[in-house]
Write a protein that holds these residues in place. Structure first.
Motif: not given
Length: 134
Positions: A62-66, A68-69, A35-43, A98-103
């Motif tokens: 990589a999302m605008p405003n906020e 994933g990190y 069962s999936v709920t999909a949203v377009a932003s961190a907010a 590098e991105y894997r480590t940051i995540a």
């Protein structure tokens, strides 16, 4: 008799600002029983999180405003006893080490590069959830 679908009964929150990516991931996971709920932003994710109580989070970086990190750091501090253990996958176009480590340092358990094979995505989700439910 059909074997049970590998993601049957799982409640998954997908966060990605790209509509095509959200559709793809949702379609793949629902086809295997989730069962999936999909949203377009961190907010939006933070808004639905308390009611949804997902079994796993799959989030773009990589999302605008906020990004994933920032989202995963916020989630980890909300209710540490609940969200500190929420399995989380960073699903991102940024695939190098590098991105894997940051995540991983931000609070994700897995870092998966886009595009991801449908079977691989299902296996990753199932394995991560199973490892946290032991």
């Amino acid at each position: 008799m059909e074997p049970p679908l590998p993601l049957a009964g799982l409640n998954i929150l997908v966060v990605d600002d790209d509509e095509d990516s959200r559709f793809y991931v949702t379609t793949v996971l629902e086809a295997d029983g989730a069962s999936v709920t999909a949203v377009a932003s961190a907010a939006a994710a933070l808004k639905v999180l308390p009611e949804l109580q997902p079994d796993i989070l799959i989030c773009d970086i990589a999302m605008p405003n906020e990004d994933g990190y920032t989202l995963i750091r916020k989630i980890r501090t909300l209710q540490p006893d609940i969200y500190g253990k929420l399995p989380a996958i960073a699903l991102t176009a940024y695939g190098d080490r590098e991105y894997r480590t940051i995540a991983l340092e931000a609070g994700f358990q897995m870092h998966v590069s886009k595009p991801v094979d449908p079977g691989e995505l299902v296996a990753i989700v199932a394995n991560l959830v199973n490892s946290y439910n032991k």
